[in-house]
Design a protein around this motif. Structure first.
Motif, PDB file in Angstrom:
ATOM      1  N   PRO A  18      -5.643   1.162  -0.668  1.00 54.18           N
ATOM      2  CA  PRO A  18      -4.913   0.040  -1.262  1.00 54.18           C
ATOM      3  C   PRO A  18      -3.889  -0.595  -0.337  1.00 54.18           C
ATOM      4  N   ALA A  19      -3.269   0.212   0.531  1.00 53.52           N
ATOM      5  CA  ALA A  19      -2.229  -0.370   1.381  1.00 53.52           C
ATOM      6  C   ALA A  19      -2.818  -1.378   2.363  1.00 53.52           C
ATOM      7  N   LEU A  20      -4.119  -1.265   2.629  1.00 50.06           N
ATOM      8  CA  LEU A  20      -4.755  -2.203   3.560  1.00 50.06           C
ATOM      9  C   LEU A  20      -5.409  -3.360   2.818  1.00 50.06           C
ATOM     10  N   TYR A  21      -5.118  -3.455   1.512  1.00 48.27           N
ATOM     11  CA  TYR A  21      -5.809  -4.444   0.689  1.00 48.27           C
ATOM     12  C   TYR A  21      -5.660  -5.854   1.244  1.00 48.27           C
ATOM     13  N   GLU A  22      -4.451  -6.182   1.703  1.00 48.09           N
ATOM     14  CA  GLU A  22      -4.205  -7.546   2.188  1.00 48.09           C
ATOM     15  C   GLU A  22      -5.113  -7.855   3.371  1.00 48.09           C
ATOM     16  N   ILE A  23      -5.194  -6.898   4.301  1.00 51.83           N
ATOM     17  CA  ILE A  23      -6.050  -7.115   5.469  1.00 51.83           C
ATOM     18  C   ILE A  23      -7.482  -7.318   5.004  1.00 51.83           C
ATOM     19  N   GLY A  24      -7.907  -6.460   4.085  1.00 52.01           N
ATOM     20  CA  GLY A  24      -9.266  -6.556   3.573  1.00 52.01           C
ATOM     21  C   GLY A  24      -9.539  -7.910   2.963  1.00 52.01           C
ATOM     22  N   SER A  25      -8.600  -8.391   2.127  1.00 48.30           N
ATOM     23  CA  SER A  25      -8.912  -9.670   1.481  1.00 48.30           C
ATOM     24  C   SER A  25      -8.836 -10.813   2.477  1.00 48.30           C
ATOM     25  N   ALA A  26      -7.982 -10.669   3.494  1.00 51.56           N
ATOM     26  CA  ALA A  26      -7.946 -11.714   4.519  1.00 51.56           C
ATOM     27  C   ALA A  26      -9.306 -11.804   5.215  1.00 51.56           C
ATOM     28  N   VAL A  27      -9.872 -10.636   5.518  1.00 49.11           N
ATOM     29  CA  VAL A  27     -11.173 -10.637   6.195  1.00 49.11           C
ATOM     30  C   VAL A  27     -12.241 -11.234   5.280  1.00 49.11           C
ATOM     31  N   VAL A  28     -12.192 -10.842   4.004  1.00 49.54           N
ATOM     32  CA  VAL A  28     -13.191 -11.363   3.068  1.00 49.54           C
ATOM     33  C   VAL A  28     -13.094 -12.883   2.984  1.00 49.54           C
ATOM     34  N   VAL A  29     -11.862 -13.373   2.885  1.00 49.57           N
ATOM     35  CA  VAL A  29     -11.684 -14.823   2.793  1.00 49.57           C
ATOM     36  C   VAL A  29     -12.183 -15.498   4.065  1.00 49.57           C
ATOM     37  N   ALA A  30     -11.875 -14.881   5.212  1.00 51.96           N
ATOM     38  CA  ALA A  30     -12.339 -15.458   6.474  1.00 51.96           C
ATOM     39  C   ALA A  30     -13.860 -15.486   6.516  1.00 51.96           C
ATOM     40  N   LEU A  31     -14.462 -14.404   6.038  1.00 49.28           N
ATOM     41  CA  LEU A  31     -15.921 -14.338   6.026  1.00 49.28           C
ATOM     42  C   LEU A  31     -16.510 -15.436   5.137  1.00 49.28           C
ATOM     43  N   THR A  40       8.217  -0.390   6.266  1.00 51.39           N
ATOM     44  CA  THR A  40       7.916   0.955   6.780  1.00 51.39           C
ATOM     45  C   THR A  40       6.419   1.208   6.677  1.00 51.39           C
ATOM     46  N   THR A  41       5.875   0.856   5.518  1.00 49.15           N
ATOM     47  CA  THR A  41       4.448   1.091   5.331  1.00 49.15           C
ATOM     48  C   THR A  41       3.644   0.387   6.412  1.00 49.15           C
ATOM     49  N   SER A  42       3.965  -0.886   6.605  1.00 45.71           N
ATOM     50  CA  SER A  42       3.198  -1.655   7.580  1.00 45.71           C
ATOM     51  C   SER A  42       3.314  -1.023   8.958  1.00 45.71           C
ATOM     52  N   ALA A  43       4.559  -0.633   9.332  1.00 41.73           N
ATOM     53  CA  ALA A  43       4.770  -0.051  10.657  1.00 41.73           C
ATOM     54  C   ALA A  43       3.949   1.222  10.807  1.00 41.73           C
ATOM     55  N   PHE A  44       4.014   2.071   9.799  1.00 40.23           N
ATOM     56  CA  PHE A  44       3.261   3.320   9.835  1.00 40.23           C
ATOM     57  C   PHE A  44       1.781   3.051  10.017  1.00 40.23           C
ATOM     58  N   VAL A  45       1.286   2.181   9.168  1.00 36.08           N
ATOM     59  CA  VAL A  45      -0.165   1.938   9.168  1.00 36.08           C
ATOM     60  C   VAL A  45      -0.604   1.324  10.495  1.00 36.08           C
ATOM     61  N   LEU A  46       0.187   0.365  10.991  1.00 36.98           N
ATOM     62  CA  LEU A  46      -0.220  -0.302  12.222  1.00 36.98           C
ATOM     63  C   LEU A  46      -0.233   0.642  13.414  1.00 36.98           C
ATOM     64  N   THR A  47       0.885   1.400  13.588  1.00 36.65           N
ATOM     65  CA  THR A  47       0.900   2.337  14.728  1.00 36.65           C
ATOM     66  C   THR A  47      -0.191   3.377  14.547  1.00 36.65           C
ATOM     67  N   GLY A  48      -0.375   3.809  13.328  1.00 37.47           N
ATOM     68  CA  GLY A  48      -1.415   4.793  13.064  1.00 37.47           C
ATOM     69  C   GLY A  48      -2.776   4.266  13.465  1.00 37.47           C
ATOM     70  N   LEU A  49      -3.046   3.014  13.087  1.00 37.03           N
ATOM     71  CA  LEU A  49      -4.354   2.436  13.424  1.00 37.03           C
ATOM     72  C   LEU A  49      -4.527   2.311  14.935  1.00 37.03           C
ATOM     73  N   LEU A  50      -3.426   1.905  15.606  1.00 34.79           N
ATOM     74  CA  LEU A  50      -3.488   1.794  17.066  1.00 34.79           C
ATOM     75  C   LEU A  50      -3.852   3.140  17.673  1.00 34.79           C
ATOM     76  N   ALA A  51      -3.141   4.178  17.211  1.00 34.52           N
ATOM     77  CA  ALA A  51      -3.398   5.513  17.739  1.00 34.52           C
ATOM     78  C   ALA A  51      -4.834   5.931  17.440  1.00 34.52           C
ATOM     79  N   LEU A  52      -5.294   5.556  16.267  1.00 27.55           N
ATOM     80  CA  LEU A  52      -6.673   5.887  15.879  1.00 27.55           C
ATOM     81  C   LEU A  52      -7.667   5.260  16.847  1.00 27.55           C
TER      82      LEU A  52
END
Lengths: 266, 377, 534
Positions: free
Chosen positions: B155-168, B238-250
């Motif tokens: 759910p925390a990535l929902y915004e990114i997901g819907s942005a991609v869907v809209v772009a698609l 905080t959530t965004s920062a966590f998720v973004l750095t986490g994704l980068l590390a991933l």
């Protein structure tokens, strides 16, 4: 097709085998050869200095001529030296070594300073009287400065360093430019006898035929080769098994597609 | 791991997209660890077979052949370029190209010259590996509905997901409107070429895109998108920062894992750090998002099995690679027939199990069937 | 349900308020029809109900809007999503997902409804709007009417108390419009939803309305019962116009009402014939065996068509019947897989687009695609140079078509009718003998449509062959001499307007339905026949 190409080049190579002088365990006197220093310091060894007599056609030939045994990366076209005298043993010798642990190649004038060789050992032709250096690490030059030329009185001693085939001081070394077939093998198994290789009609010299430019140059005394036809390890059972497996899967897939078509059709 | 003895064919349903992705990425990791053409050929065949067995009939399911062609193209390109510039003297010469003399400063590069069997094979081996990676991604795309894959994001990535869907959704509309405007331009017989013409097309298209976006934004707004749930601004950051750095590390970790020559720190440690960080971010973020999912894809035994196959395949290959790299990278100098090592082969063959473990997809023919039967009755 | 208290709305770039001191009270379960000319503030009024105005559009709103007790001042649109459902003019532009079922669920997901509730409501909405067959179809592949119903379904699943519809039938063919309106009335009757609907096509919706809100254009809103409102001078459908002409009281709102009172009028008209349009001139465009295909889809199937100079021909048919494809193929810019088209012995598809344009002019469906400059004036000058006409030719044409357009306006800021006139002028400047218009009536109000009809008639009298594709039967009745009906790419009917239109239940205009079996099509004809000013 490949087999024929190999035979053709082999014949050409046999004709080109020429004698060369034996290596000496010190810097060369004046222009008598190319001085080669291999710096094993970062691998816990010394910095042996030897002379590759005559005019070796390229850096690898000089290395060999000086009695060292390079090993090339098994999948890398264009002779990439991953080990010298079997060191470092932990390099898998598949493709190029990592950028912080490889054999770097240096040139110098006697008593001068090291310059980085921006051309690979198999492509660079060191002039007699110059110094070649090989250093292991992250691209630092050899830790000793390039030596001055030794006096002609310096004794000629046979070089018998290294676990692998080294040219005998007395016998003429068959020198054939070309395929590096035997080199990877040298580290794993006893090398084929150089004489045998020379006598074998298999020996190849791809370079001689491949590069019009190279034909004018003196024959390369670099890579000891014992070329074999293109079926080196007998019947390729593994390959046959794989092909059978792939065919099986593909035909199963085709059957599946056909079944689906049928289902959709009805 | 062994399936239940009373196992019966599961009812047709769409497998969780993440399970397919896990499987495909597992096989891709395995492929990235070897240049053995035999292993890779088997792997591609395995992937292809699973795709043929378990794809649906949506448009994206037909994409696999396109990925296959792309893979072949990659191999061909590698061979051609290698033959052109990577000329080497050693090996079994196949034929000679006219060689081009380059000035001294480019002496390290050979243009033309002899083309050897080894050199071609080296290109083929490398190309095969890349092609296999492409096929794995293609398989995931063919098997998993890309939009559902985005929906199953946390759910925390929902915004990114819907942005991609809209772009698609908007991308084809943009193409459509470019075509429409270009066609309309002919009506006006505008002589404009070059910059002027570009502007004449771009202006109406951009205006169209802008008004569409505004309409879409208004529609999303009035349908409750982004309803606040009283989450404080700080927490969201905080959530965004966590998720973004986490994704980068991933990403870094995955890169390290796939590229054998990367420094060791980039591999598993970065992956673990990334997982932990993004996991934490998602957990915090998940609490603030109050949104539900319509018909969420379940994660059942079949998903565990399919994902597990990918993980096992990758794991065995990693172990085998560190144990004896020569098995996975057949020698070209000297030129030898590649071996077919048993353990890695078994690992790859584990990858074919989803062809039976995954439930059949629901297909249009099947969807129509009940109606047809009802009509016949 | 909806309360507007002293509401005024002023947009940032203007000084004149769009709405001025509006006081409204709309009870639950009513279908309110919002009337008014283009630009009178209908969309603004609709927008205030769920807070899009001013939260999304900007501008200043004074006063108070209460919806189901919630103040839009404190509740932005997203917080009202469970109370107000909004469906825009172009349903496709508002779709967020790509299949019907997911679209229906989208808003519920935002409201965090539990999965089982969502599942149930989606099924209910599918049934209620007749979408069950389409549940897994991509939204883009649906027809216009299906898309509109899906858009309504998508807001309906949240069980809103208020439904706001902005011109829900303007892009639809008559049958699809009926479907959508039937669905809407069902919601009002069965679920007690309050519906606020703006619509230009009054002939379609007036009979269903419980209340009419009229925006005269000065910022005020007049509210009243339909019959009472229609008695006054507000835009009205032909059936009301006919009632006013004949002096019926109460004014009929539907064809059924009118027919009951129409006996005496039919008697008066018996024996008279409507004045025939000018007879057709020589053939200006001759098309034979025209085929247009997109892969396997055959859009136009071997159509033969002769267009006579001096005639206005209407091209009718369902959405997707091949009308646009045929027009583009006739013009020469569109694709044509087979057949011949000949204008003055030349094929417009052969040769440059400038030559084609001098033979056949086409105003495409989205007329704005042709405009790309900053001002109307720049567009006019550009059109002159493109067609190598002396400067001012296009401007003079535009002045004839629609006087009084400010030359410094940005084409984007023109009204639909003004933009159409501008594009028509641009296309006419190369003086083609044949003029084609693709769906020009979309989004035009009655006045603009009447003006367009007059322009087309004048072009015909100047000797041009005019083709206009449209869904608007009332427009066809006033403007066209001849009607060609397409279905699945084939011509299924071709004849004089009266012949084609009178014999068809879907294409018959209101006046024809009222006066059936007499061959009268428009109020204007009747007025002329009775010698009364219309």
């Amino acid at each position: 097709m490949m087999l024929r190409a190999a035979v053709v080049t082999a014949l050409a190579g046999a004709a080109l085998a020429v004698p060369a002088a034996p290596a000496t365990a010190a810097a060369c006197s004046q222009d008598s050869g190319v001085t080669v220093i291999v710096d094993f310091a970062s691998l816990g060894g010394g910095q042996p200095t030897r002379c590759a007599p005559g005019d070796p056609s390229n850096g690898i030939a000089a290395l060999r001529g000086a009695g060292f045994t390079p090993t090339r990366a098994a999948q890398e076209p264009g002779y990439f030296v991953c080990r010298i005298n079997g060191k470092p043993a932990n390099d898998p010798c598949q493709r190029t070594s990592p950028a912080d642990a490889y054999w770097s190649y240096w040139h110098a004038r006697p008593g001068g300073s090291w310059t980085y060789g921006n051309i690979g050992g198999s492509d660079y032709d060191p002039a007699p009287g110059t110094v070649d250096g090989w250093a292991f690490g992250a691209g630092k030059p050899p830790s000793t400065p390039p030596p001055r030329a030794s006096t002609p009185s310096a004794g000629r001693s046979p070089s018998t360093v290294g676990p692998a085939a080294s040219p005998s001081p007395t016998r003429k070394v068959p020198t054939v430019a070309g395929t590096g077939q035997a080199t990877a093998r040298t580290s794993a198994a006893p090398a084929p006898s150089p004489t045998a290789a020379a006598a074998s009609p298999d020996s190849t010299a791809a370079a001689a035929t491949a590069r019009p430019a190279a034909t004018a140059a003196p024959p390369r005394s670099d890579i000891v080769t014992r070329s074999k036809p293109l079926r080196p390890n007998g019947i390729p059972l593994g390959a046959i098994a794989a092909v059978v497996l792939v065919l099986l899967l593909v035909s199963a897939a085709v059957a599946q597609v056909a079944r689906r078509r049928r289902e959709d059709g009805t | 791991m062994a399936p239940d003895m009373s196992w019966t064919e599961p009812l047709p349903r769409a497998l969780h997209p993440m399970a397919w992705w896990l499987w495909a990425l597992g096989l891709a990791t395995a492929a990235s660890r070897t240049t053995n053409p035999l292993l890779i050929a088997v792997l591609v065949a395995v992937v292809g077979y699973v795709v043929v067995c378990r794809r649906g009939d949506a448009p994206w399911a037909r994409a696999f052949s396109a990925y296959l062609i792309l893979g072949l193209l990659v191999i061909a390109l590698r061979v051609v370029f290698n033959a052109l510039i990577g000329a080497s003297d050693d090996g079994h010469q196949l034929f000679a190209l006219p060689s081009v003399a380059l000035p001294g400063w480019a002496k390290g590069i050979d243009l033309g010259g002899a083309v050897t069997a080894e050199q071609v094979l080296a290109a083929v081996y490398e190309g095969l590996r890349l092609a296999a990676l492409i096929c794995c991604v293609g398989a995931a795309n063919a098997l998993a509905n890309p939009k559902r894959a985005l929906r199953s994001l946390p759910p925390a990535l929902y915004e990114i997901g819907s942005a991609v869907v809209v772009a698609l959704t908007l991308a084809p509309q943009l193409v459509e409107s470019v075509l429409r405007v270009r066609r309309a331009r002919r009506l006006r017989a505008a002589p404009g070429k070059g910059l002027r013409n570009l502007r004449a097309i771009a202006m109406p298209v951009l205006e169209d895109a802008l008004s569409r976006s505004l309409q879409l934004a208004a529609a999303m707004d009035s349908r409750g998108y982004g309803r606040s749930n009283g989450a404080p601004q700080g927490l969201r950051r905080t959530t965004s920062a966590f998720v973004l750095t986490g994704l980068l590390a991933l990403c870094l970790g995955l890169y390290g894992l796939l590229d054998g020559t990367a420094p060791p720190l980039v591999g598993l440690p970065a992956l673990t750090a990334g997982l932990v960080l993004s996991g934490a971010g998602l957990a915090i973020g998940g609490r603030r998002v109050r949104r539900s999912t319509y018909r969420p894809d379940p994660w059942r035994r079949a998903e565990w099995a399919v994902g597990g196959c990918g993980v096992v395949c990758a794991g065995v290959m990693l172990v085998a690679g560190s144990y004896d790299p020569l098995l996975l990278h057949p020698s070209l100098y000297p030129l030898v027939w590649p071996d077919l090592p048993l353990l890695p082969l078994m690992a790859i063959l584990v990858g074919v199990l989803p062809a039976w473990l995954a439930p059949r997809p629901v297909r249009a023919a099947a969807r129509r069937a009940p109606q047809l039967q009802a009509a016949a009755a | 349900m909806i309360r507007l208290e002293h509401v005024s709305v002023t947009y940032p770039d203007s000084v004149v308020p769009v709405l001025r001191d509006v006081d409204l009270r709309l009870p639950e379960g009513e279908l309110c029809l919002v009337l008014g000319r283009t630009g009178a503030g209908k969309s603004t009024l609709l927008g205030t109900v769920n807070g899009l105005v001013p939260h999304f559009t900007g501008g200043l709103l004074s006063g108070r809007v209460l919806v189901d007790g919630r103040d839009t001042r404190t509740h932005p649109p997203r917080e009202l999503a469970d109370v107000v459902g909004v469906v825009g003019q172009d349903p496709l532009a508002g779709f967020v997902t790509d299949t019907v079922e997911e679209e229906l669920a989208y808003a519920m997901e935002q409201l965090a409804l539990p999965a089982d509730v969502m599942r149930k409501r989606v099924e209910e909405a599918l049934d209620l709007l007749g979408l069950a067959e389409l549940r897994s179809r991509p939204l883009r592949d649906l027809s216009g009417g299906e898309q509109q119903r899906a858009a309504i379904g998508a807001v309906l699943t949240c069980h809103p108390r208020v439904l706001v519809l902005d011109e829900p039938t303007s892009a639809l063919d008559p049958t699809a419009a009926e479907e959508v309106l039937a669905a809407v009335t069902r919601l009002v009757h069965d679920l007690g939803v309050t519906v606020l609907m703006a619509e230009h096509r009054l002939e379609r919706v007036l009979q269903y309305a419980d209340r009419v809100l009229y925006l005269p254009g000065d910022g005020t809103v007049r509210s009243g019962l339909p019959a009472a409102m229609m008695a006054h001078d507000v835009p009205a459908p032909p059936v009301v116009e006919l009632g006013r002409l004949a002096g019926w009281d109460p004014v009929p709102l539907s064809v059924r009402d009118a027919r009951r009172q129409a006996g005496p009028l039919r008697e008066r008209l018996r024996g008279r014939r409507p004045a025939a349009f000018a007879s057709a001139g020589p053939v200006a465009l001759r098309a034979r065996d025209v085929v247009v295909r997109y892969g396997d889809v055959i859009a136009v199937r071997q159509v033969d068509l002769d267009l006579a100079a001096g005639q206005v021909c209407a091209l009718m048919g369902r959405n997707g019947a091949g009308k646009s494809s045929l027009l583009w193929a006739l013009q020469g810019s569109g694709r044509r897989a087979g057949g011949t088209v000949e204008v003055d012995g030349q094929d417009p598809a052969v040769g440059s687009s400038a030559q084609a344009r001098a033979l056949v002019g086409l105003v495409p469906q989205s007329a704005a695609d042709l405009l790309y400059l900053e001002t109307v004036d720049a567009e006019l000058v550009q059109a002159d140079t493109e067609s190598r006409r002396p400067e001012g030719t296009t401007a003079a044409l535009l002045e004839q078509l629609l006087p009084g357009i400010d030359r410094d306006t940005h084409p984007r800021d023109l009204s639909e009718g003004q933009r159409l006139a501008l594009v028509l002028a641009v296309q006419l400047v190369s003086s083609p003998r044949v003029v084609l218009l693709d769906e020009p009536t979309r989004g035009l109000d009655y006045r603009a449509k009447a003006r367009l009809a007059a322009v087309l008639r004048r072009l015909a009298t100047e000797g041009k062959a005019v083709v206009v594709s449209t869904h608007d039967v009332e427009f066809v009745a006033t403007a066209a001499d001849r009607v060609v009906v397409l279905a699945e790419g084939e011509v299924v009917a071709d004849g004089s307007t009266a012949d084609v239109v009178l014999s068809s239940p879907t294409f018959a205009p209101q006046v024809a339905k009222v006066l059936n079996p007499l061959p009268w099509l428009t109020v204007g004809d009747v007025a002329t026949a009775l010698d009364v000013p219309a």
